[in-house]
Design a protein around this motif. Structure first.
Motif, PDB file in Angstrom:
ATOM      1  N   UNK A  66       0.859  -1.184   0.000  1.00  0.00           N
ATOM      2  CA  UNK A  66       0.000   0.000   0.000  1.00  0.00           C
ATOM      3  C   UNK A  66       0.891   1.228   0.000  1.00  0.00           C
ATOM      4  N   UNK A  67       0.427   2.271  -0.679  1.00  0.00           N
ATOM      5  CA  UNK A  67       1.166   3.536  -0.723  1.00  0.00           C
ATOM      6  C   UNK A  67       0.378   4.603   0.019  1.00  0.00           C
ATOM      7  N   UNK A  68       1.104   5.540   0.615  1.00  0.00           N
ATOM      8  CA  UNK A  68       0.471   6.686   1.246  1.00  0.00           C
ATOM      9  C   UNK A  68       1.387   7.892   1.084  1.00  0.00           C
ATOM     10  N   UNK A  75       3.499   6.656  11.088  1.00  0.00           N
ATOM     11  CA  UNK A  75       2.246   6.554  10.336  1.00  0.00           C
ATOM     12  C   UNK A  75       2.251   5.328   9.442  1.00  0.00           C
ATOM     13  N   UNK A  76       3.400   5.005   8.856  1.00  0.00           N
ATOM     14  CA  UNK A  76       3.497   3.819   7.999  1.00  0.00           C
ATOM     15  C   UNK A  76       3.324   2.536   8.818  1.00  0.00           C
ATOM     16  N   UNK A  77       3.968   2.467   9.975  1.00  0.00           N
ATOM     17  CA  UNK A  77       3.791   1.289  10.834  1.00  0.00           C
ATOM     18  C   UNK A  77       2.344   1.172  11.312  1.00  0.00           C
ATOM     19  N   UNK A  78       1.741   2.300  11.657  1.00  0.00           N
ATOM     20  CA  UNK A  78       0.353   2.273  12.103  1.00  0.00           C
ATOM     21  C   UNK A  78      -0.572   1.777  10.992  1.00  0.00           C
ATOM     22  N   UNK A  79      -0.299   2.181   9.754  1.00  0.00           N
ATOM     23  CA  UNK A  79      -1.092   1.696   8.615  1.00  0.00           C
ATOM     24  C   UNK A  79      -0.937   0.177   8.502  1.00  0.00           C
ATOM     25  N   UNK A  80       0.272  -0.309   8.704  1.00  0.00           N
ATOM     26  CA  UNK A  80       0.496  -1.754   8.669  1.00  0.00           C
ATOM     27  C   UNK A  80      -0.265  -2.470   9.770  1.00  0.00           C
TER      28      UNK A  80
END
Length: 333
Positions: A66-68, A75-80
């Motif tokens: 996924x891209x953000x 924020x990237x870890x939280x998305x994971x």
């Protein structure tokens, strides 16, 4: 495990990691335990990182991508974490890699001891290719209270990676977005929520120093931010120690908090990398916290509280120059 529910969700935040990310992906794909999903979260990379990740999803259905827009590693870890379906989660940084047995080993240990967290050792990979064990002096233990206190006092490293967590530990915990020292901030919360915790010093994780960059940026603003975030992290440690009535740990954490905020505010004098609200918050803490400090630190504290602008600016400039010289010496070595 139930159908379609992997044993482990491996979460990898990625940002401009084209030189390293394939190595990390391969180290997961070649695990001796096949029961995993790999979640690659691209945090707005501008190089070929996204293309490498997308290629991995086409080659293995267990890999998700996924891209953000760029929001930072937390924020990237939280998305994971939001995407993870596994019973357990593990984090890996995009320039790191893992032993092919890390999942099989940690899952076996978790089952054997009914553990909520299994922490393993790590090797440090240097730019010249040399590999050093950073965990050889640790002691294998199932003493959960000791491990938790060692995390609280940072006697064991507060890195989020190198640990297998029961996913339920993260149900209402997320990493603080925008903080530089996010690992140090959050780890005691997760560990003190856990029941059984075990530690194994065998280095199953490979931590890369190959891509290290100076922590100093223009005018030292990044270093100032690190020191302020150290303050926030240690203040959170202090709160947790207070909650569990660990007076000795709370005192230690308060001293670390004080030293960090005094350092941050003094370095910031004349630079203004910190917001006015942050400076007020820091000064309020300094006024209210009562812990003994070394003489020179007390002098700096008193100058900060006196708000003598000229002296503060001189002191801040002198400290920034000293740190910059130290960084240049380290870079030359």
């Amino acid at each position: 495990m139930a159908k379609n529910i992997p044993a482990v969700s491996m979460i990898v935040p990625c940002y401009n990691a084209e030189n390293f990310i394939q190595r990390g992906i391969s180290s997961i794909i070649h695990q001796t335990c096949p029961d995993w999903e790999l979640i690659l979260v691209d945090d707005g990379s501008t190089d070929s990182t996204a293309a490498i990740c997308q290629r991995a999803t086409a080659e293995d259905e267990r890999v998700h991508f996924v891209r953000q827009k760029n929001q930072g590693v937390s924020a990237a870890r939280n998305r994971g974490l939001d995407m993870a379906k596994g019973q357990y989660v593990m984090f890996m940084d995009s320039d790191d890699y893992v032993n092919p047995d890390i999942l099989a080993f940690t899952l076996k240990e978790a089952a054997k001891y009914d553990a909520d967290i299994v922490m393993v050792g790590h090797n440090r990979v240097e730019k010249d290719g040399n590999i050093h064990s950073d965990s050889s002096h640790w002691s294998d233990t199932e003493n959960s209270d000791k491990i938790k206190e060692d995390i609280l006092l940072n006697r064991l490293p507060n890195f989020v990676w190198g640990k297998l967590y029961k996913k339920s530990l993260w149900d209402d915990i997320r990493l603080p977005v925008g903080q530089v020292m996010e690992d140090l901030y959050i780890m005691p919360e997760v560990f003190y929520r856990a029941g059984q915790v075990i530690l194994r010093k065998e280095p199953y994780y490979y931590y890369s120093h190959e891509n290290e960059h100076s922590i100093m940026s223009e005018a030292g603003t990044h270093y100032i931010r690190r020191k302020y975030d150290h303050f926030l992290a240690w203040k959170n440690h202090e709160k947790i120690a207070d909650h569990y009535n660990n007076n000795g740990a709370a005192f230690f954490c308060a001293q670390k908090s004080m030293r960090s905020i005094i350092r941050a505010l003094s370095l910031d004098a004349g630079v203004n990398a910190l917001s006015e609200a942050e400076k007020i918050y820091g000064r309020t803490y300094i006024r209210e916290c009562r812990v003994p400090l070394p003489f020179l630190t007390c002098v700096v504290r008193d100058v900060l509280l006196s708000n003598h602008t000229g002296l503060l600016h001189f002191m801040g400039k002198a400290q920034r120059m000293l740190i910059e010289r130290q960084q240049k010496r380290r870079a030359r070595r």
